[in-house]
Scaffold this motif. Structure first.
Motif, PDB file in Angstrom:
ATOM      1  N   VAL A  53       0.841  -1.201   0.000  1.00 40.46           N
ATOM      2  CA  VAL A  53       0.000   0.000   0.000  1.00 40.46           C
ATOM      3  C   VAL A  53       0.878   1.254   0.000  1.00 40.46           C
ATOM      4  O   VAL A  53       0.651   2.191  -0.780  1.00 40.46           O
ATOM      5  N   SER A  54       1.912   1.280   0.840  1.00 42.48           N
ATOM      6  CA  SER A  54       2.781   2.457   0.895  1.00 42.48           C
ATOM      7  C   SER A  54       3.617   2.595  -0.383  1.00 42.48           C
ATOM      8  O   SER A  54       3.853   3.704  -0.854  1.00 42.48           O
ATOM      9  N   MET A  55       4.028   1.453  -0.957  1.00 41.71           N
ATOM     10  CA  MET A  55       4.797   1.520  -2.202  1.00 41.71           C
ATOM     11  C   MET A  55       3.935   2.034  -3.352  1.00 41.71           C
ATOM     12  O   MET A  55       4.417   2.777  -4.204  1.00 41.71           O
ATOM     13  N   ARG A  56       2.661   1.642  -3.363  1.00 44.91           N
ATOM     14  CA  ARG A  56       1.764   2.138  -4.422  1.00 44.91           C
ATOM     15  C   ARG A  56       1.561   3.647  -4.316  1.00 44.91           C
ATOM     16  O   ARG A  56       1.564   4.353  -5.325  1.00 44.91           O
ATOM     17  N   SER A  57       1.387   4.151  -3.092  1.00 42.74           N
ATOM     18  CA  SER A  57       1.193   5.599  -2.941  1.00 42.74           C
ATOM     19  C   SER A  57       2.486   6.359  -3.293  1.00 42.74           C
ATOM     20  O   SER A  57       2.424   7.435  -3.890  1.00 42.74           O
ATOM     21  N   ALA A  58       3.639   5.763  -2.968  1.00 37.72           N
ATOM     22  CA  ALA A  58       4.907   6.390  -3.352  1.00 37.72           C
ATOM     23  C   ALA A  58       5.080   6.393  -4.866  1.00 37.72           C
ATOM     24  O   ALA A  58       5.554   7.370  -5.447  1.00 37.72           O
ATOM     25  N   LEU A  59       4.651   5.311  -5.522  1.00 41.87           N
ATOM     26  CA  LEU A  59       4.742   5.243  -6.980  1.00 41.87           C
ATOM     27  C   LEU A  59       3.837   6.297  -7.624  1.00 41.87           C
ATOM     28  O   LEU A  59       4.239   6.955  -8.588  1.00 41.87           O
ATOM     29  N   ASP A  60       2.641   6.467  -7.071  1.00 42.39           N
ATOM     30  CA  ASP A  60       1.741   7.501  -7.592  1.00 42.39           C
ATOM     31  C   ASP A  60       2.375   8.886  -7.469  1.00 42.39           C
ATOM     32  O   ASP A  60       2.306   9.694  -8.404  1.00 42.39           O
ATOM     33  N   ALA A  61       3.007   9.146  -6.325  1.00 40.04           N
ATOM     34  CA  ALA A  61       3.659  10.441  -6.120  1.00 40.04           C
ATOM     35  C   ALA A  61       4.815  10.636  -7.103  1.00 40.04           C
ATOM     36  O   ALA A  61       4.982  11.725  -7.666  1.00 40.04           O
ATOM     37  N   LEU A  62       5.597   9.577  -7.330  1.00 40.71           N
ATOM     38  CA  LEU A  62       6.703   9.668  -8.293  1.00 40.71           C
ATOM     39  C   LEU A  62       6.182   9.927  -9.706  1.00 40.71           C
ATOM     40  O   LEU A  62       6.748  10.729 -10.450  1.00 40.71           O
ATOM     41  N   ARG A  63       5.117   9.250 -10.069  1.00 43.29           N
ATOM     42  CA  ARG A  63       4.550   9.439 -11.407  1.00 43.29           C
ATOM     43  C   ARG A  63       4.011  10.868 -11.579  1.00 43.29           C
ATOM     44  O   ARG A  63       4.174  11.474 -12.631  1.00 43.29           O
ATOM     45  N   GLN A  64       3.341  11.378 -10.536  1.00 44.05           N
ATOM     46  CA  GLN A  64       2.828  12.749 -10.604  1.00 44.05           C
ATOM     47  C   GLN A  64       3.978  13.742 -10.747  1.00 44.05           C
ATOM     48  O   GLN A  64       3.909  14.674 -11.546  1.00 44.05           O
ATOM     49  N   ALA A  65       5.033  13.521  -9.990  1.00 45.83           N
ATOM     50  CA  ALA A  65       6.187  14.421 -10.060  1.00 45.83           C
ATOM     51  C   ALA A  65       6.846  14.336 -11.430  1.00 45.83           C
ATOM     52  O   ALA A  65       7.224  15.355 -12.015  1.00 45.83           O
TER      53      ALA A  65
END
Length: 139
Positions: A53-65
Motif C-alpha cells: 500500500v505504501s509503495m503504491r502511494s509512493a509510486l503515484d507520487a513519483l509518477r505525478q512528479a
C-alpha cells in the motif's frame, strides 16, 4: 521459498536504485525502478500488505512528479524581466582631477598667516589673565 527470496533481493536492488535516480533528477527512471520493485514484491506479498500500500502511494507520487516535470519541460520558458539596476558612475582613481574646485572659506592656521583665522589655546589669547606657575604644592 527460493523464488520469494530471489524476488525480494531483486526488489531491494530496484529500491536501492531509486535514490541515485532522484539525485540525478531522473524522476521517470526512479518511478520505473520503484514500479519494478513493487511488481516483484506483489509476487510474494499479500495483496493488501502494508508495504505494498505504501509503495503504491509512493509510486503515484513519483509518477505525478515525473508528469509535472515533463509538462514543465514541454512548456515554453517564460523570461521574467528583471528591473534594471541604476547605472552608477564610479570615478577612476587613476585619473586625477585636473582642476579641483578652490576652497572659498579661509583655512584655520596655527602659524597665524595674514587673513586666516588663528588657532590658539584659550589661555594664550590676548586679555587672558596670566597664570602663575605656582600651585598649592609650592607653598
Amino acid at each position: 521459498a527460493e523464488v520469494a527470496t530471489a524476488a525480494e533481493e531483486a526488489a531491494v536492488a530496484f529500491e536501492a536504485e531509486v535514490p541515485a535516480r532522484l539525485e540525478q533528477g531522473d524522476l521517470e527512471a526512479a518511478a520505473a525502478a520503484w514500479e519494478a520493485a513493487l511488481r516483484l514484491r506483489e509476487s510474494y506479498e499479500e495483496p493488501d500488505a502494508e508495504i505494498l500500500v505504501s509503495m503504491r502511494s509512493a509510486l503515484d507520487a513519483l509518477r505525478q512528479a515525473a508528469g509535472a516535470e515533463s509538462t514543465a519541460a514541454s512548456e515554453p520558458e517564460v523570461e521574467v524581466e528583471q528591473p534594471a539596476e541604476p547605472e552608477v558612475e564610479v570615478p577612476d582613481p587613476s585619473v586625477a582631477e585636473s582642476d579641483p574646485a578652490p576652497c572659498t572659506r579661509p583655512r584655520a592656521s596655527l602659524a597665524g598667516q595674514a587673513g586666516a583665522e588663528v588657532l590658539r589655546p584659550a589661555w594664550s589669547k590676548a586679555g587672558s589673565a596670566p597664570r602663575s606657575n605656582r600651585d598649592s604644592w609650592d607653598s
